[in-house]
Design a protein around this motif. Structure first.
Motif, PDB file in Angstrom:
ATOM      1  N   VAL A  53     -19.710  35.959 -33.694  1.00  0.00           N
ATOM      2  CA  VAL A  53     -20.251  35.809 -35.045  1.00  0.00           C
ATOM      3  C   VAL A  53     -21.712  36.249 -34.995  1.00  0.00           C
ATOM      4  CG1 VAL A  53     -20.783  33.346 -34.697  1.00  0.00           C
ATOM      5  CG2 VAL A  53     -20.578  34.227 -36.997  1.00  0.00           C
ATOM      6  N   GLU A  54     -22.088  37.071 -35.956  1.00  0.00           N
ATOM      7  CA  GLU A  54     -23.497  37.476 -36.013  1.00  0.00           C
ATOM      8  C   GLU A  54     -24.387  36.245 -36.250  1.00  0.00           C
ATOM      9  OE1 GLU A  54     -25.952  39.428 -35.581  1.00  0.00           O
ATOM     10  OE2 GLU A  54     -24.693  40.879 -34.574  1.00  0.00           O
ATOM     11  N   LYS A  55     -25.656  36.382 -35.923  1.00  0.00           N
ATOM     12  CA  LYS A  55     -26.588  35.280 -36.135  1.00  0.00           C
ATOM     13  C   LYS A  55     -26.946  35.197 -37.604  1.00  0.00           C
ATOM     14  CE  LYS A  55     -29.696  37.365 -37.263  1.00  0.00           C
ATOM     15  NZ  LYS A  55     -29.941  38.463 -38.191  1.00  0.00           N
ATOM     16  N   PRO A  56     -27.284  34.023 -38.127  1.00  0.00           N
ATOM     17  CA  PRO A  56     -27.169  32.720 -37.487  1.00  0.00           C
ATOM     18  C   PRO A  56     -25.688  32.296 -37.458  1.00  0.00           C
ATOM     19  CG  PRO A  56     -27.782  32.456 -39.787  1.00  0.00           C
ATOM     20  CD  PRO A  56     -27.739  33.921 -39.535  1.00  0.00           C
ATOM     21  N   GLU A  72     -13.121  50.165 -50.040  1.00  0.00           N
ATOM     22  CA  GLU A  72     -13.882  51.416 -49.900  1.00  0.00           C
ATOM     23  C   GLU A  72     -14.834  51.350 -48.711  1.00  0.00           C
ATOM     24  OE1 GLU A  72     -15.500  52.142 -53.745  1.00  0.00           O
ATOM     25  OE2 GLU A  72     -16.657  53.856 -52.971  1.00  0.00           O
ATOM     26  N   LYS A  73     -15.531  50.220 -48.602  1.00  0.00           N
ATOM     27  CA  LYS A  73     -16.464  50.062 -47.474  1.00  0.00           C
ATOM     28  C   LYS A  73     -15.696  50.039 -46.152  1.00  0.00           C
ATOM     29  CE  LYS A  73     -20.585  47.721 -48.975  1.00  0.00           C
ATOM     30  NZ  LYS A  73     -21.345  46.487 -48.824  1.00  0.00           N
ATOM     31  N   ALA A  74     -14.570  49.309 -46.133  1.00  0.00           N
ATOM     32  CA  ALA A  74     -13.767  49.247 -44.913  1.00  0.00           C
ATOM     33  C   ALA A  74     -13.327  50.655 -44.522  1.00  0.00           C
ATOM     34  CB  ALA A  74     -12.560  48.337 -45.121  1.00  0.00           C
ATOM     35  N   GLU A  93     -23.816  47.621 -43.044  1.00  0.00           N
ATOM     36  CA  GLU A  93     -24.593  48.417 -42.090  1.00  0.00           C
ATOM     37  C   GLU A  93     -24.374  47.967 -40.657  1.00  0.00           C
ATOM     38  OE1 GLU A  93     -26.052  51.277 -42.346  1.00  0.00           O
ATOM     39  OE2 GLU A  93     -25.157  51.079 -44.338  1.00  0.00           O
ATOM     40  N   PHE A  94     -24.317  46.665 -40.480  1.00  0.00           N
ATOM     41  CA  PHE A  94     -24.203  46.179 -39.112  1.00  0.00           C
ATOM     42  C   PHE A  94     -22.773  46.270 -38.593  1.00  0.00           C
ATOM     43  CE2 PHE A  94     -25.983  43.635 -35.592  1.00  0.00           C
ATOM     44  CZ  PHE A  94     -27.059  44.466 -35.388  1.00  0.00           C
ATOM     45  N   GLY A  95     -21.810  46.141 -39.484  1.00  0.00           N
ATOM     46  CA  GLY A  95     -20.419  46.358 -39.095  1.00  0.00           C
ATOM     47  C   GLY A  95     -20.248  47.783 -38.574  1.00  0.00           C
ATOM     48  N   PRO A 153     -22.257  38.760 -44.601  1.00  0.00           N
ATOM     49  CA  PRO A 153     -23.532  38.092 -44.857  1.00  0.00           C
ATOM     50  C   PRO A 153     -23.533  36.689 -44.242  1.00  0.00           C
ATOM     51  CG  PRO A 153     -22.753  39.181 -46.837  1.00  0.00           C
ATOM     52  CD  PRO A 153     -21.645  39.275 -45.840  1.00  0.00           C
ATOM     53  N   GLU A 154     -24.724  36.209 -43.987  1.00  0.00           N
ATOM     54  CA  GLU A 154     -24.905  34.981 -43.211  1.00  0.00           C
ATOM     55  C   GLU A 154     -24.089  33.807 -43.784  1.00  0.00           C
ATOM     56  OE1 GLU A 154     -27.503  36.783 -44.672  1.00  0.00           O
ATOM     57  OE2 GLU A 154     -27.688  38.012 -42.869  1.00  0.00           O
ATOM     58  N   ASN A 155     -24.096  33.644 -45.112  1.00  0.00           N
ATOM     59  CA  ASN A 155     -23.447  32.462 -45.687  1.00  0.00           C
ATOM     60  C   ASN A 155     -21.917  32.560 -45.717  1.00  0.00           C
ATOM     61  OD1 ASN A 155     -23.077  34.260 -47.717  1.00  0.00           O
ATOM     62  ND2 ASN A 155     -24.196  33.128 -49.292  1.00  0.00           N
ATOM     63  N   ALA A 156     -21.377  33.703 -45.259  1.00  0.00           N
ATOM     64  CA  ALA A 156     -19.908  33.834 -45.185  1.00  0.00           C
ATOM     65  C   ALA A 156     -19.413  33.777 -43.742  1.00  0.00           C
ATOM     66  CB  ALA A 156     -19.461  35.131 -45.865  1.00  0.00           C
ATOM     67  N   HIS A 157     -20.301  33.478 -42.804  1.00  0.00           N
ATOM     68  CA  HIS A 157     -19.865  33.441 -41.398  1.00  0.00           C
ATOM     69  C   HIS A 157     -18.785  32.383 -41.171  1.00  0.00           C
ATOM     70  CE1 HIS A 157     -23.765  35.443 -39.683  1.00  0.00           C
ATOM     71  NE2 HIS A 157     -23.075  36.249 -40.445  1.00  0.00           N
ATOM     72  N   ARG A 158     -19.013  31.196 -41.770  1.00  0.00           N
ATOM     73  CA  ARG A 158     -18.069  30.110 -41.483  1.00  0.00           C
ATOM     74  C   ARG A 158     -16.655  30.448 -41.952  1.00  0.00           C
ATOM     75  NH1 ARG A 158     -17.628  23.896 -43.756  1.00  0.00           N
ATOM     76  NH2 ARG A 158     -15.515  23.570 -42.968  1.00  0.00           N
ATOM     77  N   CYS A 175     -11.973  44.971 -41.781  1.00  0.00           N
ATOM     78  CA  CYS A 175     -11.675  44.155 -42.961  1.00  0.00           C
ATOM     79  C   CYS A 175     -12.956  43.938 -43.768  1.00  0.00           C
ATOM     80  CB  CYS A 175     -11.109  42.810 -42.480  1.00  0.00           C
ATOM     81  SG  CYS A 175     -10.908  41.584 -43.777  1.00  0.00           S
ATOM     82  N   ASP A 176     -12.867  44.155 -45.048  1.00  0.00           N
ATOM     83  CA  ASP A 176     -14.011  43.898 -45.937  1.00  0.00           C
ATOM     84  C   ASP A 176     -13.455  43.570 -47.313  1.00  0.00           C
ATOM     85  OD1 ASP A 176     -17.284  44.805 -45.789  1.00  0.00           O
ATOM     86  OD2 ASP A 176     -16.425  44.503 -47.790  1.00  0.00           O
ATOM     87  N   HIS A 177     -14.209  42.788 -48.084  1.00  0.00           N
ATOM     88  CA  HIS A 177     -13.830  42.552 -49.480  1.00  0.00           C
ATOM     89  C   HIS A 177     -13.645  43.872 -50.209  1.00  0.00           C
ATOM     90  CE1 HIS A 177     -14.036  38.358 -49.438  1.00  0.00           C
ATOM     91  NE2 HIS A 177     -15.308  38.156 -49.714  1.00  0.00           N
ATOM     92  N   LEU A 220     -32.494  43.748 -48.509  1.00  0.00           N
ATOM     93  CA  LEU A 220     -31.193  43.156 -48.166  1.00  0.00           C
ATOM     94  C   LEU A 220     -31.354  41.761 -47.563  1.00  0.00           C
ATOM     95  CD1 LEU A 220     -28.101  43.567 -47.885  1.00  0.00           C
ATOM     96  CD2 LEU A 220     -28.532  44.549 -45.623  1.00  0.00           C
ATOM     97  N   TYR A 221     -32.287  41.627 -46.608  1.00  0.00           N
ATOM     98  CA  TYR A 221     -32.296  40.392 -45.818  1.00  0.00           C
ATOM     99  C   TYR A 221     -33.072  39.235 -46.453  1.00  0.00           C
ATOM    100  CZ  TYR A 221     -29.858  43.198 -42.477  1.00  0.00           C
ATOM    101  OH  TYR A 221     -28.900  43.991 -41.892  1.00  0.00           O
ATOM    102  N   SER A 222     -33.684  39.484 -47.613  1.00  0.00           N
ATOM    103  CA  SER A 222     -34.325  38.363 -48.314  1.00  0.00           C
ATOM    104  C   SER A 222     -33.262  37.404 -48.867  1.00  0.00           C
ATOM    105  CB  SER A 222     -35.215  38.868 -49.452  1.00  0.00           C
ATOM    106  OG  SER A 222     -34.451  39.642 -50.339  1.00  0.00           O
ATOM    107  N   ARG A 223     -31.992  37.767 -48.748  1.00  0.00           N
ATOM    108  CA  ARG A 223     -30.916  36.886 -49.256  1.00  0.00           C
ATOM    109  C   ARG A 223     -30.857  35.562 -48.496  1.00  0.00           C
ATOM    110  NH1 ARG A 223     -26.156  40.852 -46.930  1.00  0.00           N
ATOM    111  NH2 ARG A 223     -26.455  40.357 -44.729  1.00  0.00           N
ATOM    112  N   THR A 224     -31.367  35.537 -47.266  1.00  0.00           N
ATOM    113  CA  THR A 224     -31.354  34.314 -46.451  1.00  0.00           C
ATOM    114  C   THR A 224     -32.786  34.056 -45.977  1.00  0.00           C
ATOM    115  OG1 THR A 224     -29.108  34.800 -45.721  1.00  0.00           O
ATOM    116  CG2 THR A 224     -30.349  33.282 -44.337  1.00  0.00           C
TER     117      THR A 224
END
Ligand code: NAD
Length: 331
Positions: free
Chosen positions: A94-97, A39-41, A13-15, A74-79, A34-36, A160-164
């Motif tokens: 990079v999106e927050k955080p 279809e989404k890309a 959504e944010f992309g 997603p947040e945990n894939a930023h790095r 680029c996306d995993h 969606l955002y309860s993941r972090t």
């Protein structure tokens, strides 16, 4: 002058929002999506000309003509994405955080340093006129004694955002502002959370921060606004800063413009985040993107959140999350 060429990594959504806003800016080429998921890309790239889609980040990073990568995973894939992009010599938004662990955040700070490239964490509120103006007015109110920042959203988004943890995912916007305003290091963090919706992380979150200079701040975020059937979400955000000689406030940051229609009832329309008027993004999001582009062109000195500041906001958010989970009644 040559266009700045960009890749968006993460076509959720944010992309999609990045693509919409970037399309409205001049002097930009969106070179890759680029996306995993191919279809989404493809769905985010629909309607763009000369934009390639890929599921392979290596292909993006190998593109010599590419200037910058925007990380909207997603947040945990930023790095994993931002580090590879920096190592390939690309500038990065990079999106927050910045990341979800201290180790990942440190790796990104180090990668930015050794690449010499700009690493901007997308704390867009620093580009919101009112929050930025509040920071400029701080000299008028003397020593800051306390700050109260709140950010309350619609329940539907929490699926969606309860993941972090919300201190890292959502309240981190306010933590960044509070640290910017107080200009002191947090020495103690007290988190109080409740999980009323039964999701992965708590939906009611109160954090109390004590600073080395004796200031106190509260950052509060919850996801309890009722879901709306209409396109507009309900939310309520703001900040109050009290000093020895005055008080500065941003109240309900999308207020001031309402639409009441028979179809949709009363709606609060966004004027400050991603609002577009006359085909140009006018809100904080557009201002942040324009600033990044100007910095890449050498037309502006970078004034957003630094990688070190973004790492500090993560440290504070993590202290709050850990403190809350150490309390038996705060789940
Ligand atoms: N600043 C704001 O106000 C704001 C608002 C919403 C979201 N965000 C941030 O934007 C980011 C994305 O949020 P979203 O709502 O679009 O999430 P999302 O889950 O809808 O989309 C993430 C996309 O990234 C893809 N992805 C995951 N790992 C990947 C990888 N390693 N390489 C390539 N693609 C990968 C997924 O397939 C998915 O399509 C998050 O960091 C979120 O915190 C910021």
């Amino acid at each position: 002058m040559q266009n700045v060429s960009l890749a968006i990594v993460g076509a959720g959504e944010f992309g999609r929002r990045y693509v919409q806003s970037l399309q409205e800016l001049s002097g930009i080429d969106i070179r890759w999506i680029c996306d995993h998921s191919a279809e989404k890309a493809q769905s985010v790239a629909d309607g763009l000309s000369d934009t390639r889609i890929t599921t392979d980040l290596t292909e993006v990073c190998a593109d010599k003509a590419l200037d910058a990568v925007i990380v909207v995973t997603p947040e945990n894939a930023h790095r994993v994405v931002a580090e590879q992009a920096l190592q390939a010599g690309k500038h990065v938004i990079v999106e927050k955080p910045l990341a979800t662990t201290a180790e990942d955040a440190q790796a990104l700070v180090d990668a930015a340093k050794s690449s010499g490239k700009l690493l901007m964490t997308a704390f867009l509120l620093r580009f919101d006129y009112r929050y930025a103006r509040l920071q400029q007015q701080l000299t008028e109110i003397g020593t800051v004694r306390n700050v109260y920042a709140y950010r309350n959203f619609d329940r539907s988004l929490f699926a969606l955002y309860s993941r972090t943890h919300s201190f890292l995912e959502n309240a981190i916007h306010d933590i960044d502002l509070v640290l910017w305003y107080v200009q002191s290091r947090v020495k103690k963090a007290h988190g109080f959370c409740r999980n009323t919706l039964g999701r992965e992380n708590p939906d009611v979150n109160w954090g109390v921060l004590e600073f080395e200079n004796d200031a106190i701040a509260v950052v509060q975020t919850s996801w309890l606004y009722p879901p709306q059937a209409h396109e507009r979400l309900q939310w309520n955000t703001g900040v109050q800063v009290m000093g020895d000689q005055g008080v500065l406030e941003v109240r309900f940051d999308s207020d001031g413009f309402r639409a009441s229609t028979e179809n949709a009832g009363q709606l609060v329309l966004d004027q400050t985040g991603w609002a577009t008027i006359h085909d140009e993004p006018r809100g904080a999001f557009g201002a942040m993107l324009r600033h990044f582009i100007k910095c890449l062109r050498g037309e502006s000195e970078y004034c957003g959140t630094t990688p070190e500041e973004a790492m500090e906001s993560l440290r504070v958010a993590t202290m709050l999350a850990e403190d809350s989970s150490s309390k038996s009644d705060s789940t």
